[in-house]
Structure formats: structure tokens, C-alpha cells
Design a protein around this motif. Structure first.
Motif, mmCIF file in Angstrom:
data_model
loop_
_atom_site.group_PDB
_atom_site.id
_atom_site.type_symbol
_atom_site.label_atom_id
_atom_site.label_comp_id
_atom_site.label_asym_id
_atom_site.label_seq_id
_atom_site.Cartn_x
_atom_site.Cartn_y
_atom_site.Cartn_z
ATOM 1 N N MET A 1 4.047 3.719 -9.105
ATOM 2 C CA MET A 1 2.723 4.235 -9.345
ATOM 3 C C MET A 1 1.689 3.117 -9.240
ATOM 4 O O MET A 1 0.604 3.349 -8.767
ATOM 5 C CB MET A 1 2.701 4.895 -10.726
ATOM 6 C CG MET A 1 1.461 5.726 -10.916
ATOM 7 S SD MET A 1 1.361 7.068 -9.732
ATOM 8 C CE MET A 1 1.370 8.430 -10.814
ATOM 9 N N ARG A 2 2.041 1.915 -9.672
ATOM 10 C CA ARG A 2 1.098 0.804 -9.573
ATOM 11 C C ARG A 2 0.758 0.503 -8.126
ATOM 12 O O ARG A 2 -0.359 0.171 -7.812
ATOM 13 C CB ARG A 2 1.670 -0.442 -10.250
ATOM 14 C CG ARG A 2 1.672 -0.341 -11.737
ATOM 15 C CD ARG A 2 2.162 -1.597 -12.353
ATOM 16 N NE ARG A 2 2.322 -1.384 -13.772
ATOM 17 C CZ ARG A 2 2.686 -2.306 -14.605
ATOM 18 N NH1 ARG A 2 2.952 -3.522 -14.173
ATOM 19 N NH2 ARG A 2 2.805 -2.049 -15.874
ATOM 20 N N ARG A 3 1.755 0.613 -7.235
ATOM 21 C CA ARG A 3 1.500 0.367 -5.825
ATOM 22 C C ARG A 3 0.489 1.362 -5.285
ATOM 23 O O ARG A 3 -0.374 1.024 -4.487
ATOM 24 C CB ARG A 3 2.800 0.447 -5.034
ATOM 25 C CG ARG A 3 2.555 0.208 -3.559
ATOM 26 C CD ARG A 3 3.820 0.239 -2.787
ATOM 27 N NE ARG A 3 3.468 0.073 -1.390
ATOM 28 C CZ ARG A 3 4.310 -0.216 -0.457
ATOM 29 N NH1 ARG A 3 5.553 -0.406 -0.737
ATOM 30 N NH2 ARG A 3 3.913 -0.322 0.782
ATOM 31 N N THR A 4 0.603 2.604 -5.711
ATOM 32 C CA THR A 4 -0.330 3.643 -5.276
ATOM 33 C C THR A 4 -1.760 3.250 -5.612
ATOM 34 O O THR A 4 -2.639 3.286 -4.771
ATOM 35 C CB THR A 4 -0.006 4.983 -5.959
ATOM 36 O OG1 THR A 4 1.311 5.354 -5.604
ATOM 37 C CG2 THR A 4 -0.976 6.059 -5.515
ATOM 38 N N TYR A 85 -1.114 13.194 -3.694
ATOM 39 C CA TYR A 85 -2.255 12.309 -3.503
ATOM 40 C C TYR A 85 -2.417 11.965 -2.024
ATOM 41 O O TYR A 85 -1.460 11.565 -1.355
ATOM 42 C CB TYR A 85 -2.090 11.011 -4.307
ATOM 43 C CG TYR A 85 -3.240 10.065 -4.105
ATOM 44 C CD1 TYR A 85 -4.405 10.207 -4.850
ATOM 45 C CD2 TYR A 85 -3.179 9.058 -3.146
ATOM 46 C CE1 TYR A 85 -5.480 9.365 -4.653
ATOM 47 C CE2 TYR A 85 -4.255 8.202 -2.948
ATOM 48 C CZ TYR A 85 -5.396 8.364 -3.700
ATOM 49 O OH TYR A 85 -6.460 7.523 -3.502
ATOM 50 N N MET A 86 -3.654 12.134 -1.530
ATOM 51 C CA MET A 86 -3.987 11.778 -0.154
ATOM 52 C C MET A 86 -5.356 11.109 -0.142
ATOM 53 O O MET A 86 -6.202 11.400 -0.989
ATOM 54 C CB MET A 86 -4.046 13.031 0.740
ATOM 55 C CG MET A 86 -2.762 13.798 0.844
ATOM 56 S SD MET A 86 -2.932 15.283 1.885
ATOM 57 C CE MET A 86 -3.089 14.546 3.516
ATOM 58 N N GLU A 87 -5.565 10.212 0.819
ATOM 59 C CA GLU A 87 -6.871 9.594 0.988
ATOM 60 C C GLU A 87 -7.119 9.284 2.451
ATOM 61 O O GLU A 87 -6.190 9.041 3.221
ATOM 62 C CB GLU A 87 -7.003 8.320 0.167
ATOM 63 C CG GLU A 87 -6.080 7.206 0.587
ATOM 64 C CD GLU A 87 -6.202 5.987 -0.310
ATOM 65 O OE1 GLU A 87 -6.029 4.874 0.217
ATOM 66 O OE2 GLU A 87 -6.458 6.136 -1.509
ATOM 67 N N GLY A 126 -3.703 7.524 3.822
ATOM 68 C CA GLY A 126 -2.360 7.445 3.285
ATOM 69 C C GLY A 126 -2.076 8.538 2.289
ATOM 70 O O GLY A 126 -2.970 9.273 1.867
ATOM 71 N N GLU A 127 -0.804 8.627 1.945
ATOM 72 C CA GLU A 127 -0.331 9.641 1.011
ATOM 73 C C GLU A 127 0.658 9.005 0.048
ATOM 74 O O GLU A 127 1.358 8.059 0.395
ATOM 75 C CB GLU A 127 0.410 10.749 1.758
ATOM 76 C CG GLU A 127 -0.390 11.434 2.819
ATOM 77 C CD GLU A 127 0.451 12.405 3.615
ATOM 78 O OE1 GLU A 127 0.963 13.382 3.032
ATOM 79 O OE2 GLU A 127 0.608 12.182 4.825
ATOM 80 N N ASP A 128 0.714 9.544 -1.157
ATOM 81 C CA ASP A 128 1.697 9.127 -2.143
ATOM 82 C C ASP A 128 2.400 10.367 -2.659
ATOM 83 O O ASP A 128 1.762 11.361 -2.959
ATOM 84 C CB ASP A 128 1.018 8.394 -3.300
ATOM 85 C CG ASP A 128 2.025 7.930 -4.329
ATOM 86 O OD1 ASP A 128 2.422 8.756 -5.174
ATOM 87 O OD2 ASP A 128 2.437 6.769 -4.284
ATOM 88 N N ALA A 134 2.852 6.167 2.034
ATOM 89 C CA ALA A 134 2.860 6.175 3.497
ATOM 90 C C ALA A 134 1.413 6.093 3.936
ATOM 91 O O ALA A 134 0.615 6.968 3.612
ATOM 92 C CB ALA A 134 3.497 7.458 4.029
ATOM 93 N N GLY A 135 1.062 5.030 4.630
ATOM 94 C CA GLY A 135 -0.323 4.884 5.026
ATOM 95 C C GLY A 135 -0.501 4.022 6.254
ATOM 96 O O GLY A 135 0.433 3.383 6.732
#
Length: 144
Positions: A1-4, A85-87, A126-128, A134-135
Motif C-alpha cells: 500500500m505504501r508503494r501505491t 484505484y486508477m489514475e 496506473g492502477e493498483d 501497474a503503471g
């Protein structure tokens, strides 16, 4: 989660701003620019990989309106239809830009910048899902 959060923060720093996404239709994965709220024609497609799998696809559109308009969306592929989660972000290279992020099922975006004629752009997305990211970030592309 921290990486996200670290990855999201890094993308947010390079693509400052916030866009608002609209609710997608069930056919969002195969629709054209108008479905996502982007003007113009498709000019670039970038897969977002993780561990050899394609999770999503970053799409970039261009219109000659407003001295050049570029628009980006990130389409979910692997987790299409599942809220995660997506951005997606876009900016004229070297300038602040726009970012859209949140829990989406189908796509993130659109995010748009104008006045792109004679400039290159940076796009990223990217997406989590479950702490796996994955980004992709592409800088200095679609110069014109």
C-alpha cells in the motif's frame, strides 16, 4: 500500500492538478474518444504492464482546437468492471498539468491540456489492485 501512495504522489507531483471523471458506460473498453469526453483523434496508445501482464491502456487524443488540445484516459483491461484505484495525468512538458485519480471500474479521466501546438506532452497512468501497481509514464511525446 505504501508503494501505491508513493507512486501516486510521484505522478501527482509531475502532473499537478485534478480532473473529474464521469460515470462510464458498460461498453467503455471499446468506445472512442467521444465516450470518454476527449476531443479529436487517437494519436497514442500505451499499455500499463505489471509482471508481464497488461492491466490497462493509456490512450492519448489530439484535436487542433484551442491551439492544440491533448486529452488522456486510462482504460482498465485486467480489472475492467471491478472497482480499484486508477489514475491518469497529462501536462505540457515542463509545466504543471492535470491528474484524475480515484476508485474506478472502467476508466480514469479524461484529463485535457490546451495550447499544445509546438510543444511535447507528458502522460502517465496506473492502477493498483491489492497493493500491486501497474503503471506507465511517457515524457516528451506527441510533439507538434
Amino acid at each position: 500500500m505504501r508503494r501505491t501512495f508513493a507512486t501516486a504522489a510521484a505522478l501527482a507531483l509531475s502532473l499537478t492538478g485534478l480532473g473529474v471523471a464521469t460515470a462510464p458506460s458498460a461498453s467503455a473498453a471499446t468506445s472512442g474518444a467521444a465516450e470518454y469526453g476527449c476531443p479529436g483523434s487517437l494519436v497514442g496508445t500505451y499499455n500499463t504492464p505489471a509482471s508481464g501482464e497488461v492491466w490497462g491502456q493509456l490512450r492519448v487524443y489530439y484535436s487542433s482546437a484551442n491551439s492544440g488540445t491533448n486529452c488522456a484516459v486510462l482504460l482498465a483491461k485486467k480489472y475492467y468492471g471491478s472497482s480499484h484505484y486508477m489514475e491518469v495525468g497529462i501536462n505540457i512538458s515542463g509545466r504543471s498539468g492535470k491528474l484524475d485519480s480515484g476508485a474506478y471500474q472502467y476508466y480514469a479521466g479524461p484529463v485535457t491540456v490546451t495550447g499544445t501546438n509546438g510543444h511535447c506532452i507528458d502522460v502517465g497512468g496506473g492502477e493498483d489492485n491489492g497493493g500491486i501497481w501497474a503503471g506507465r509514464s511517457v515524457k516528451g511525446v506527441h510533439c507538434g
